[in-house]
Design an enzyme around this catalytic site. Structure first.
Site, PDB file in Angstrom:
ATOM      1  N   HIS A 117       0.661  -1.095   0.173  1.00 37.05           N
ATOM      2  CA  HIS A 117      -0.002  -0.110  -0.091  1.00 37.05           C
ATOM      3  C   HIS A 117       0.874   1.150  -0.069  1.00 37.05           C
ATOM      4  CE1 HIS A 117       0.904  -0.439   4.194  1.00 37.05           C
ATOM      5  NE2 HIS A 117       0.824   0.850   4.345  1.00 37.05           N
ATOM      6  N   ASP A 119       0.324   5.424   1.734  1.00 39.36           N
ATOM      7  CA  ASP A 119      -0.444   5.649   2.954  1.00 39.36           C
ATOM      8  C   ASP A 119      -1.499   6.666   2.509  1.00 39.36           C
ATOM      9  OD1 ASP A 119       0.678   4.304   4.930  1.00 39.36           O
ATOM     10  OD2 ASP A 119       2.675   5.667   5.291  1.00 39.36           O
ATOM     11  N   HIS A 265       4.814   0.373   0.274  1.00 36.40           N
ATOM     12  CA  HIS A 265       5.386  -0.628   1.401  1.00 36.40           C
ATOM     13  C   HIS A 265       4.592  -1.794   1.984  1.00 36.40           C
ATOM     14  CE1 HIS A 265       3.320   2.816   3.516  1.00 36.40           C
ATOM     15  NE2 HIS A 265       3.567   2.076   4.722  1.00 36.40           N
ATOM     16  N   ARG A 280       5.405   7.029  14.290  1.00 29.98           N
ATOM     17  CA  ARG A 280       5.548   7.423  12.678  1.00 29.98           C
ATOM     18  C   ARG A 280       4.629   8.815  12.670  1.00 29.98           C
ATOM     19  NH1 ARG A 280       1.029   6.078   8.209  1.00 29.98           N
ATOM     20  NH2 ARG A 280       0.259   8.038   9.093  1.00 29.98           N
TER      21      ARG A 280
END
Length: 290
Positions: A117, A119, A265, A280
């Site tokens: 995917h 983000d 990723h 993150r």
């Protein structure tokens, strides 16, 4: 390998290597990723060094900084050097609105990101990139590697006829598809957007394949059957072509900064029943170009 595939690969692997004065940059693979040393992310980074990090970022798309001991404020300061910080959406119930905690509980049935995917592509303005800082790795001392795929090369290695077919198309990215049974907060508005299927990087103008299995639901110019068949082929291209990939092995104190505009990723969940922890920060970067 077809001639057009060899040509695309050669263009990437033989590109000029930039000289660096303040960094050491070592490629992970010839097509994607680099380990960066000579930087202390706990301190204010000089502008010359930031410029060299920006150059490495555009060249390699995935940068790995190891042996870093940083606070939340250090993390946010480094991210803010590349753009406006992007709030977590949906927002966390408590804590810093810009910090997404990546916490895997022991014996979890699944983990976030366990699949290819990019983000937040259902948003009208997807993020520039993300910085993930891992402080705790699974108890065996390994596991949870993150795979990355170069979406420039994914497009460039398609046949000329396939590229011509894809170039004028768009794709719908639906946040409901990515939720996968998760119930969001009651006031959360599920995003849904339409983007070019073949986009151009806003800084390099280089074309890239802009679909991902987590969010992309439909190519509106095609019938439902045609759309699904074509999307399945493109998803398989990303997942089943190791030549597009690099693999980052996590150690405590590692920060990875990736370009969410041109890489996908996959957070590998191969460490059941153990746990890991990180945080993150994402960065706004405006929409991708058609």
């Amino acid at each position: 390998m077809e001639p057009y595939e060899r040509q695309a690969l050669e263009a990437v692997t033989t590109r000029p290597v930039h000289p660096y004065r303040t960094l050491t940059v070592e490629r992970i693979t010839p097509v994607l990723g680099a380990e960066v040393s000579g930087v202390d992310l706990s301190k204010e980074i000089p502008e010359e060094q930031l410029d060299e990090i920006r150059t490495a970022f555009l060249d390699h798309h995935v940068l790995v900084f190891r042996d870093q001991t940083i606070t939340v404020e250090d993390h946010k300061r480094f991210a803010a050097a590349f753009g406006e910080l992007r709030p977590v959406n949906p927002p966390p119930p408590e804590g810093d609105p810009y910090i997404l905690e990546i916490r895997t509980t022991p014996a979890a049935a699944n983990v976030a990101g366990n699949g290819w995917h990019a983000d937040g592509t259902a948003d009208a303005e997807p993020s520039l990139g993300s910085m993930l800082y891992i402080t705790e790795i699974p108890e065996p001392g390994c596991g949870g590697d993150t795979l990355f795929a170069n979406m420039h090369l994914a497009y460039e290695m398609l046949s000329p006829a396939m590229r011509s077919l894809l170039d004028p198309l768009t794709a719908v990215h639906d946040g409901a598809q990515a939720l996968g049974g998760y119930t969001p907060p009651a006031d959360y508005v599920i995003p849904k957007s339409e983007h070019p299927l073949v986009a151009r990087h806003p800084e390099t103008d280089r074309r890239l394949l802009y679909v991902n299995k987590a969010y992309t639901s439909r190519i509106p110019q095609l019938s439902a059957q045609e759309s699904q068949a074509l999307l399945d082929m493109l998803f398989d291209t990303v997942a089943h072509r190791p030549i597009l990939h690099c693999r980052v092995r996590w150690t405590p104190g590692t920060l990875v900064f990736w370009d969410n505009r041109c890489v996908q990723h996959h957070a590998t969940y191969d460490y059941y029943p153990y746990a890991r922890y990180g945080r993150r920060v994402a960065i706004n970067g405006g929409p991708v170009k058609g």
